[in-house]
Design a protein around this motif. Sequence first.
Motif, PDB file in Angstrom:
ATOM      1  N   LEU A 192     -26.923  56.029 -18.135  1.00  0.00           N
ATOM      2  CA  LEU A 192     -26.535  56.628 -16.861  1.00  0.00           C
ATOM      3  C   LEU A 192     -26.767  55.659 -15.706  1.00  0.00           C
ATOM      4  O   LEU A 192     -25.940  55.533 -14.800  1.00  0.00           O
ATOM      5  CB  LEU A 192     -27.336  57.904 -16.623  1.00  0.00           C
ATOM      6  N   ASP A 193     -27.873  54.961 -15.747  1.00  0.00           N
ATOM      7  CA  ASP A 193     -28.195  53.998 -14.697  1.00  0.00           C
ATOM      8  C   ASP A 193     -27.144  52.893 -14.643  1.00  0.00           C
ATOM      9  O   ASP A 193     -26.657  52.529 -13.563  1.00  0.00           O
ATOM     10  CB  ASP A 193     -29.577  53.405 -14.964  1.00  0.00           C
ATOM     11  N   GLU A 253     -24.003  52.971 -15.893  1.00  0.00           N
ATOM     12  CA  GLU A 253     -22.667  53.476 -15.610  1.00  0.00           C
ATOM     13  C   GLU A 253     -22.483  53.866 -14.142  1.00  0.00           C
ATOM     14  O   GLU A 253     -21.358  53.842 -13.634  1.00  0.00           O
ATOM     15  CB  GLU A 253     -22.374  54.696 -16.499  1.00  0.00           C
ATOM     16  N   SER A 254     -23.563  54.220 -13.475  1.00  0.00           N
ATOM     17  CA  SER A 254     -23.457  54.673 -12.085  1.00  0.00           C
ATOM     18  C   SER A 254     -23.755  53.572 -11.082  1.00  0.00           C
ATOM     19  O   SER A 254     -23.661  53.794  -9.867  1.00  0.00           O
ATOM     20  CB  SER A 254     -24.414  55.843 -11.838  1.00  0.00           C
ATOM     21  N   ARG A 255     -24.082  52.393 -11.562  1.00  0.00           N
ATOM     22  CA  ARG A 255     -24.559  51.326 -10.685  1.00  0.00           C
ATOM     23  C   ARG A 255     -23.543  50.929  -9.618  1.00  0.00           C
ATOM     24  O   ARG A 255     -23.902  50.635  -8.485  1.00  0.00           O
ATOM     25  CB  ARG A 255     -24.956  50.118 -11.533  1.00  0.00           C
ATOM     26  N   SER A 290     -20.925  52.783  -8.488  1.00  0.00           N
ATOM     27  CA  SER A 290     -20.222  53.910  -7.867  1.00  0.00           C
ATOM     28  C   SER A 290     -20.709  54.120  -6.438  1.00  0.00           C
ATOM     29  O   SER A 290     -21.907  54.313  -6.206  1.00  0.00           O
ATOM     30  CB  SER A 290     -20.455  55.198  -8.663  1.00  0.00           C
ATOM     31  N   PHE A 323     -21.108  59.055  -6.297  1.00  0.00           N
ATOM     32  CA  PHE A 323     -21.230  59.562  -7.660  1.00  0.00           C
ATOM     33  C   PHE A 323     -21.436  61.071  -7.571  1.00  0.00           C
ATOM     34  O   PHE A 323     -22.419  61.538  -6.987  1.00  0.00           O
ATOM     35  CB  PHE A 323     -22.410  58.902  -8.359  1.00  0.00           C
ATOM     36  N   ARG A 361     -30.076  56.544  -6.614  1.00  0.00           N
ATOM     37  CA  ARG A 361     -28.733  56.090  -6.264  1.00  0.00           C
ATOM     38  C   ARG A 361     -27.987  57.016  -5.305  1.00  0.00           C
ATOM     39  O   ARG A 361     -26.815  56.795  -5.021  1.00  0.00           O
ATOM     40  CB  ARG A 361     -27.910  55.901  -7.533  1.00  0.00           C
ATOM     41  N   TRP A 383     -26.997  60.155  -5.750  1.00  0.00           N
ATOM     42  CA  TRP A 383     -25.978  61.010  -6.357  1.00  0.00           C
ATOM     43  C   TRP A 383     -25.793  62.281  -5.534  1.00  0.00           C
ATOM     44  O   TRP A 383     -26.742  62.827  -4.967  1.00  0.00           O
ATOM     45  CB  TRP A 383     -26.405  61.401  -7.768  1.00  0.00           C
ATOM     46  N   ASN A 401     -18.042  62.589 -11.922  1.00  0.00           N
ATOM     47  CA  ASN A 401     -18.530  61.423 -12.657  1.00  0.00           C
ATOM     48  C   ASN A 401     -19.401  61.853 -13.829  1.00  0.00           C
ATOM     49  O   ASN A 401     -19.443  61.175 -14.857  1.00  0.00           O
ATOM     50  CB  ASN A 401     -19.330  60.501 -11.735  1.00  0.00           C
TER      51      ASN A 401
END
Length: 244
Positions: free
Chosen positions: A28-29, A31-33, A35, A38, A61, A63, A178
């Motif tokens: 998850l970390d 893949e979302s870096r 965005s 998110f 992040r 989210w 996402n």
Amino acid sequence: MIGRDPGFLRWYYRHLWQPKPHSLAAILDQESRNSKTFRFLQIGGNDGFVHDPIFPFVKRRGWQGIIVEPQRAVFQDLLSQTYRNEPGVMLENVAIADRDGTMDLFKLSFSEARWATGLATFHRPTLENQIDRGYVATKASKHGVALPARREDFLTVEKVPCLTVSSLLRRHQITHLNLLQLDTEGYDWEILQTIDLAALQPDMIGFEREHLSPSDRAACEETLRAAGYELHLRDRDGLAVRRK
């Protein structure tokens, strides 16, 4: 402490915390870096903190998204307090189902502790299994909670309002996710079957494997693969990542 966020955790998660290598959190970390925005939908938030896969990333992040928790007391006393400082997180005191309306949520009758409310489910056999295998008795003994004298008095029912995923996303004017995160104590597969994955196409889907029957687990995982997702499976949980 009011709620589960004392305030310094944003700094901790941004600067000190690191997900364990090869864990679902690490995926998850990664893949979302990249965005900028998110967006997630978490179904089954409970207190929003203990063993929660979303909370660290809201802090780390930024989210944004929706968290659904049907238990009224948990929603008001815990979840709402945990996210009181996060305007990008919207909270809904509803459950997700295949139609708008109401459903029966099965809960332990004798405790509102986090370990007890975390067992609430629409899938009654899952909760009964936790009783029959001795898990509930062990946790109750550890926390000094007396069990009811009769087995039939262990459970109670809370009627909760329900929305479909489509109704909920329309309410918040969200067209793309996402991450769709499921944690519903044995009800994950039923919820997944109510969602048109071809239309919604969330980038990732997190789900709990632990309480699914072998046949439901196999059906769930095959459906996700057929929908174009690559699966990352651990003992308790799974994460489906849509192939680019």
